[in-house]
Structures are given as structure tokens and as C-alpha cells.
Scaffold this active site. Structure first.
Site, PDB file in Angstrom:
ATOM      1  N   ASP A  39    -107.541   5.524 -15.067  1.00  8.63           N
ATOM      2  CA  ASP A  39    -107.384   5.014 -13.704  1.00  8.63           C
ATOM      3  C   ASP A  39    -108.655   4.304 -13.236  1.00  8.63           C
ATOM      4  O   ASP A  39    -109.712   4.930 -13.099  1.00  8.63           O
ATOM      5  CB  ASP A  39    -107.061   6.197 -12.771  1.00  8.63           C
ATOM      6  CG  ASP A  39    -106.497   5.737 -11.450  1.00  8.63           C
ATOM      7  OD1 ASP A  39    -106.454   4.511 -11.204  1.00  8.63           O
ATOM      8  OD2 ASP A  39    -106.088   6.595 -10.658  1.00  8.63           O
ATOM      9  N   ASP A  40    -108.559   3.017 -13.007  1.00  7.56           N
ATOM     10  CA  ASP A  40    -109.673   2.198 -12.495  1.00  7.56           C
ATOM     11  C   ASP A  40    -110.818   2.062 -13.497  1.00  7.56           C
ATOM     12  O   ASP A  40    -111.966   1.850 -13.096  1.00  7.56           O
ATOM     13  CB  ASP A  40    -110.256   2.759 -11.182  1.00  7.56           C
ATOM     14  CG  ASP A  40    -109.288   2.714 -10.018  1.00  7.56           C
ATOM     15  OD1 ASP A  40    -108.127   2.320 -10.212  1.00  7.56           O
ATOM     16  OD2 ASP A  40    -109.699   3.085  -8.904  1.00  7.56           O
ATOM     17  N   CYS A  79    -102.979   0.715  -8.407  1.00  7.97           N
ATOM     18  CA  CYS A  79    -102.297   1.776  -9.159  1.00  7.97           C
ATOM     19  C   CYS A  79    -100.775   1.724  -9.182  1.00  7.97           C
ATOM     20  O   CYS A  79    -100.171   1.590 -10.247  1.00  7.97           O
ATOM     21  CB  CYS A  79    -102.695   3.138  -8.598  1.00  7.97           C
ATOM     22  SG  CYS A  79    -104.408   3.559  -8.911  1.00  7.97           S
ATOM     23  N   ARG A  83     -98.522   1.041 -12.517  1.00  8.06           N
ATOM     24  CA  ARG A  83     -97.873   2.172 -13.208  1.00  8.06           C
ATOM     25  C   ARG A  83     -96.362   1.954 -13.341  1.00  8.06           C
ATOM     26  O   ARG A  83     -95.760   2.346 -14.342  1.00  8.06           O
ATOM     27  CB  ARG A  83     -98.159   3.476 -12.441  1.00  8.06           C
ATOM     28  CG  ARG A  83     -99.526   3.976 -12.735  1.00  8.06           C
ATOM     29  CD  ARG A  83    -100.148   4.807 -11.632  1.00  8.06           C
ATOM     30  NE  ARG A  83    -101.577   4.743 -11.839  1.00  8.06           N
ATOM     31  CZ  ARG A  83    -102.255   5.566 -12.628  1.00  8.06           C
ATOM     32  NH1 ARG A  83    -101.639   6.568 -13.222  1.00  8.06           N
ATOM     33  NH2 ARG A  83    -103.547   5.399 -12.812  1.00  8.06           N
ATOM     34  N   LYS A 136    -101.781  11.649 -13.578  1.00 12.91           N
ATOM     35  CA  LYS A 136    -101.433  11.035 -12.294  1.00 12.91           C
ATOM     36  C   LYS A 136    -100.118  10.272 -12.402  1.00 12.91           C
ATOM     37  O   LYS A 136     -99.940   9.481 -13.325  1.00 12.91           O
ATOM     38  CB  LYS A 136    -102.569  10.099 -11.885  1.00 12.91           C
ATOM     39  CG  LYS A 136    -102.270   9.254 -10.650  1.00 12.91           C
ATOM     40  CD  LYS A 136    -103.504   8.495 -10.219  1.00 12.91           C
ATOM     41  CE  LYS A 136    -103.190   7.366  -9.289  1.00 12.91           C
ATOM     42  NZ  LYS A 136    -104.394   6.639  -8.856  1.00 12.91           N
ATOM     43  N   HIS A 138     -98.004   8.812  -9.264  1.00  8.44           N
ATOM     44  CA  HIS A 138     -98.145   7.732  -8.267  1.00  8.44           C
ATOM     45  C   HIS A 138     -96.961   6.755  -8.230  1.00  8.44           C
ATOM     46  O   HIS A 138     -97.132   5.567  -7.934  1.00  8.44           O
ATOM     47  CB  HIS A 138     -99.464   6.955  -8.482  1.00  8.44           C
ATOM     48  CG  HIS A 138    -100.074   6.544  -7.167  1.00  8.44           C
ATOM     49  ND1 HIS A 138    -101.225   5.794  -7.064  1.00  8.44           N
ATOM     50  CD2 HIS A 138     -99.654   6.778  -5.901  1.00  8.44           C
ATOM     51  CE1 HIS A 138    -101.501   5.595  -5.798  1.00  8.44           C
ATOM     52  NE2 HIS A 138    -100.564   6.175  -5.071  1.00  8.44           N
ATOM     53  N   SER A 161    -103.040   9.587  -5.953  1.00 12.41           N
ATOM     54  CA  SER A 161    -104.465   9.414  -6.284  1.00 12.41           C
ATOM     55  C   SER A 161    -105.304  10.626  -5.909  1.00 12.41           C
ATOM     56  O   SER A 161    -105.012  11.333  -4.941  1.00 12.41           O
ATOM     57  CB  SER A 161    -105.023   8.184  -5.590  1.00 12.41           C
ATOM     58  OG  SER A 161    -104.366   7.040  -6.075  1.00 12.41           O
ATOM     59  N   HIS A 234    -111.010   7.160 -11.406  1.00 13.18           N
ATOM     60  CA  HIS A 234    -110.820   6.818  -9.994  1.00 13.18           C
ATOM     61  C   HIS A 234    -111.775   7.698  -9.185  1.00 13.18           C
ATOM     62  O   HIS A 234    -111.919   8.882  -9.483  1.00 13.18           O
ATOM     63  CB  HIS A 234    -109.359   7.129  -9.645  1.00 13.18           C
ATOM     64  CG  HIS A 234    -108.879   6.613  -8.329  1.00 13.18           C
ATOM     65  ND1 HIS A 234    -109.323   7.121  -7.129  1.00 13.18           N
ATOM     66  CD2 HIS A 234    -107.978   5.642  -8.020  1.00 13.18           C
ATOM     67  CE1 HIS A 234    -108.704   6.477  -6.144  1.00 13.18           C
ATOM     68  NE2 HIS A 234    -107.889   5.570  -6.662  1.00 13.18           N
ATOM     69  N   ASP A 286    -105.252   1.247 -15.857  1.00 16.86           N
ATOM     70  CA  ASP A 286    -104.222   0.749 -14.927  1.00 16.86           C
ATOM     71  C   ASP A 286    -104.644  -0.459 -14.102  1.00 16.86           C
ATOM     72  O   ASP A 286    -103.804  -1.167 -13.565  1.00 16.86           O
ATOM     73  CB  ASP A 286    -103.734   1.881 -14.004  1.00 16.86           C
ATOM     74  CG  ASP A 286    -104.739   2.237 -12.925  1.00 16.86           C
ATOM     75  OD1 ASP A 286    -105.962   2.076 -13.143  1.00 16.86           O
ATOM     76  OD2 ASP A 286    -104.308   2.684 -11.841  1.00 16.86           O
ATOM     77  N   ASN A 287    -105.943  -0.656 -13.959  1.00 15.89           N
ATOM     78  CA  ASN A 287    -106.456  -1.842 -13.259  1.00 15.89           C
ATOM     79  C   ASN A 287    -107.971  -1.867 -13.427  1.00 15.89           C
ATOM     80  O   ASN A 287    -108.553  -0.933 -13.989  1.00 15.89           O
ATOM     81  CB  ASN A 287    -106.066  -1.872 -11.768  1.00 15.89           C
ATOM     82  CG  ASN A 287    -106.392  -0.608 -11.002  1.00 15.89           C
ATOM     83  OD1 ASN A 287    -105.497   0.140 -10.623  1.00 15.89           O
ATOM     84  ND2 ASN A 287    -107.667  -0.328 -10.810  1.00 15.89           N
ATOM     85  N   LYS A 307    -110.928  -4.334  -9.256  1.00 21.19           N
ATOM     86  CA  LYS A 307    -109.689  -3.760  -8.703  1.00 21.19           C
ATOM     87  C   LYS A 307    -109.329  -4.423  -7.370  1.00 21.19           C
ATOM     88  O   LYS A 307    -110.211  -4.704  -6.564  1.00 21.19           O
ATOM     89  CB  LYS A 307    -109.915  -2.255  -8.475  1.00 21.19           C
ATOM     90  CG  LYS A 307    -108.798  -1.556  -7.740  1.00 21.19           C
ATOM     91  CD  LYS A 307    -109.079  -0.072  -7.596  1.00 21.19           C
ATOM     92  CE  LYS A 307    -108.001   0.614  -6.769  1.00 21.19           C
ATOM     93  NZ  LYS A 307    -108.137   2.082  -6.766  1.00 21.19           N
TER      94      LYS A 307
HETATM   95 MG    MG Z   1    -105.986   2.530 -10.568  1.00 23.04          MG
END
Ligand code: MG
Length: 467
Positions: A39-40, A79, A83, A136, A138, A161, A234, A286-287, A307
């Protein structure tokens, strides 16, 4: 002294052929799939992708033994929509997982991934696979949207998150500067039940790893699909005692190094269960990095933006696809996307692609085998419902501009479009729109056709529980 060395080499040679023979006998069985989704995490945050101080030996080894994709995209720069795309193979504007007002789902959201959508898990379950989601989610925290309603046999993780449900008496800045899990009343769930609140995020990566290893060994005789979506890096950042304070890169590095350790645990479990030659492991993010958090956010390396933007740093993610004997090692510099995973995995599993809807992905399985160049030659970058940019071949044309740090958002429609050659200029420094008017025109036509044919799903991200 030389002779013992030769004997040793012969023994090594023999041992190295033995697993191959084993793999041939198991080739008949359906392959397993593991997606590890961080994540991130930025493009530049792995050793294999050039980070100078974060140490990721396990993922680096995967990159050597498998394929390192250097131009692999997510379908959204935040996110929730990202996803939805990795699991459904469809652009978020089609599935309703987009909004210009609320760009992700929140604890007060009343929406989620619609039941109509097919996930990789749903398709593989139909083909006899065991399926598990860890980490996660989301994509909606209400029971009808949870993983167990979308083709997963089981779920263990946090539903949104790790910075949500922050307690009232502390500011976000304070909470992130000295992160304590008690500041965030995030629930930890097993299937549809909350089993811990607040989730102890210090040990969460370790617990995800343990769940993953347990799932692998308990399904060693059955094909499986594991979706492991880490809730880190994240912000707020957390690491267990074994990793905290160890990385040269500070707490962010500790977090990545613990994730890398967990990747090593998964690969070890595959080997110990004799599954490594029949399993594909895909590692991606994811980003891009959350740049406004400075040292607590990651790095996009040589890429521009982060992001929340559809510049390269926001949407190009560090991706490794590993599968000894099945994936031909190499560096793939042409395009791929998380959108492509559903058609690729479906094909490799011998399952059928449903014909009742439009998919936005391509089957990458010939590329994995080393037989063909990537079939993806175009990428459409959406920001909410707006088509922000389009890439065709090496050229990316922008219709909008934004704050490169992503936050606060400063989206503006460009009066004059900009064009970058990502083959020559991955950092997007030199606008070539005036130099290549014919390429500008060609991509404008592609965008026009795409937009004319797009049917938008009803947004799921703006519904609130209290409404
Ligand atoms: Mg993310």
C-alpha cells in the site's frame, strides 16, 4: 584439492535437476497464484528498483529469478479504485469504484464493490481453487462487500486504510509523527467478524505472513489463490520489534524490510511444501508514494509525481512476477497493468473468461513464458471520472494537470495538451507536443474513441451510512 570440488559440483548439479523432475510430474496440476500487494509503496522503494538504502534481498532475488516489469501500471492513483481494478480486471469507471468527491471508501461509506462484479477469486473458485484474502480490503466494509462475499473462502485483515478511525483528541500530524496503534481504532477482522479493535498494527505484517504460510501449507494438495494486500507502508508506519530501528532508511525502511522478510517466509513455505515450481507469485503496489508525508512516505525514484496523481510516480509501480520453470527470467520494459492479472491468471488456471462484460486487461501469459512481446500498447489513466492522460507505445499525452505531490488536488484541464516520450524521458521533463503533432493527433483519436464507447457504472463511493 580440485577433485573434491568437482564431486561437490556434481552433487549440486544432481540436486538442481531433482526439483525439475518433480515439477514435471506436478505440471499436470493447476498452478497456484499469490498476489502480494503493498500500500503506497513507491516505484523506487525496492533494492531491485534502485533504492540505495532499503534492503529487500527476497524481492530482489524474485526479480532475478523471475520477471522485473519496469513499466507496470495500476488503474488508479489511490487505494479503493486501484484495488477494484486488480481484482476485477476492469477500469474503476466501469465498476462504479470511482468518484470525484470521495476518492476512496471511508468508515462511514455505505457502498462497495457491486455483487455483479467478478473477482479473480470468484472465477478461480469456480475452477476448483481454494481462495483467501489477507490484509487490507478497502472495497467495502459492510458484510455484502467483504472478501467472503466476493469469492474468497476466508478473510483476515483490516477492512479499510490503517489511518482511518483516528481517535478524536489527536491531530493527524501528531498521530503520524509518533505513531501508536491506539490512535487508530481500525478493526481487525476474521471473515465477517471483528476480532480485535484497535488492531495492533505493530505486529500486523508478521501476522499476515503467518496466516499466509498457514494457508499455503493447508492447501498444498489443492490449487489455491492467495491475495495478500499489506496495509503498510501506508502511513501511519508500524514495524515489529525485530525490524523497528534497523533500516538505514528509518521507519519507512523498517516497514519495507519487514514486508520483504514476509515475502521470504512465503517463498520458503512454497519450497518446503514442494509448490515453488507450480506457483506464480506477483509482487506489486496499489499506487505511488504519499509524498506529502515526507520521510514517512516512500519514493517514486526517477519518476515524476506521487500518490493522488496520474503522473508516472503515482501510477507506475514496482512489479515482479516469479514462477520458477514457468516464468522466463528477464526485464520487461514495455507496458503491463494490474488490469491484466485477471485475464492472465484465468488463462493460466484453465478457467474461462466470462463473455458477458467488457474487460480492460490483456492475457500476459505468453510474455511470462517468454514467447511474445506484451500485448498491452495503450493505457488509460483516470482521475475520478476524468480521463487524465493516455499512453500509446512510448508516448503519453496529458489532457489535465495536477499538483505533482497529489495533495491538495489542483486538477486543471489543459488548454494545450502535453506529450512525453517515456522511453527516452521516464521522468517526464520534456514536453514534445509541438515536435510530434501527428502523435498528439493519433492519441487524441484513441482517447476520443475510448470515451465515446465508455459506459460509466454508478458511483459506489459517495453513499454514506447516515444518508
Ligand atoms: Mg494505497
Amino acid at each position: 584439492m580440485r577433485r573434491p570440488l568437482i564431486y561437490l559440483q556434481l552433487v549440486v548439479l544432481f540436486l538442481s535437476f531433482t526439483p525439475l523432475a518433480f515439477s514435471q510430474s506436478t505440471k499436470e496440476s493447476k498452478p497456484n497464484f499469490i498476489i502480494i500487494f503493498t500500500d503506497d509503496q513507491g516505484y523506487g522503494d525496492l533494492g531491485a528498483f534502485g533504492h540505495p538504502t532499503i534492503k529487500t534481498p527476497n524481492i530482489d532475488q524474485m526479480a532475478v529469478e523471475g520477471q522485473k516489469w519496469t513499466s507496470f501500471y495500476v488503474a488508479a492513483n489511490v487505494c479503493t479504485p486501484s484495488r477494484s481494478a486488480i481484482l476485477t480486471g476492469r477500469l474503476p469507471v466501469r465498476t462504479g469504484m470511482y468518484s470525484n468527491k470521495r476518492r476512496v471508501l471511508f468508515p462511514d461509506s455505505d457502498g462497495g464493490l457491486p455483487a455483479y462484479e467478478n473477482t479473480i477469486a470468484k472465477l478461480l473458485k469456480g475452477a476448483g481453487y481454494s481462495t483467501a484474502a489477507i490484509g487490507k480490503w478497502h472495497l467495502g466494509h459492510l458484510p455484502q462487500y467483504l472478501p467472503t462475499s466476493h469469492g474468497f473462502d476466508s478473510y483476515f485483515g483490516i477492512p479499510y486504510s490503517n489511518d482511518m478511525d483516528r481517535v478524536n483528541d489527536i491531530t493527524a500530524k501528531e498521530a503520524f509523527a509518533d505513531s501508536k496503534f491506539e490512535y487508530f481504532n481500525v478493526p481487525l477482522m476474521r471473515n465477517t467478524e471483528i476480532i480485535e479493535r484497535p488492531a495492533d498494527q505493530n505486529t500486523i505484517t508478521k501476522r499476515y505472513a503467518a496466516e499466509a504460510v498457514e494457508f499455503i501449507s493447508s492447501n498444498k494438495d489443492k490449487p489455491f489463490f492467495l491475495y495478500l494486500a499489506h496495509s503498510l507502508p501506508h502511513v501511519p508506519l508500524f514495524a515489529s520489534g525485530d525490524f523497528r530501528g534497523k533500516s538505514e532508511r528509518g521507519l519507512y525502511g523498517d516497514v519495507i524490510e519487514e514486508i520483504d522478510w514476509s515475502v521470504g517466509e512465503i517463498l520458503r513455505a512454497l519450497k518446503e511444501n514442494g509448490l515453488d515450481e507450480n506457483t506464480y507469485v506477483i509482487f506489486t503496489s496499489d499506487n505511488g508514494p504519499w509524498l506529502v508525508y515526507n520521510e514517512q512516505g516512500g519514493s517514486a525514484g526517477s519518476l515524476y509525481g506521487g500518490k493522488g496523481t496520474s503522473y508516472e510516480g503515482g501510477v507506475r509501480v514496482p512489479t515482479v512476477i516469479w514462477g520458477p520453470g514457468n516464468v522466463k527470467p528477464g526485464v520487461i520494459s514495455k507496458m503491463g497493468s494490474t488490469l491484466d492479472l485477471l485475464p492472465t491468471i484465468t488463462t493460466l488456471a484453465g478457467a474461462k473468461m466470462p463473455q458477458d462484460r467488457i474487460y480492460d486487461g490483456f492475457d500476459l501469459s505468453p510474455v511470462l513464458r517468454g514467447e511474445n512481446a506484451t500485448p498491452r500498447d495503450e493505457m488509460f489513466y483516470y482521475h475520478g471520472n476524468r480521463l487524465f492522460a493516455v499512453r500509446k507505445g512510448d508516448f503519453k499525452l496529458y489532457f489535465y494537470s495536477n499538483n505533482p505531490a497529489g495533495y491538495p488536488e489542483k486538477l486543471e484541464k489543459l488548454e494545450k495538451v502535453t506529450l512525453f516520450n517515456l522511453g527516452h524521458d521516464p521522468s517526464e521533463r520534456f514536453d514534445l507536443a509541438d515536435q510530434y503533432p501527428e502523435i498528439v493527433k493519433e492519441i487524441q483519436e484513441i482517447a476520443k474513441k475510448h470515451s465515446a464507447e465508455m459506459v460509466f457504472g454508478e458511483t459506489q463511493l459517495e453513499k454514506r451510512i447516515e444518508d
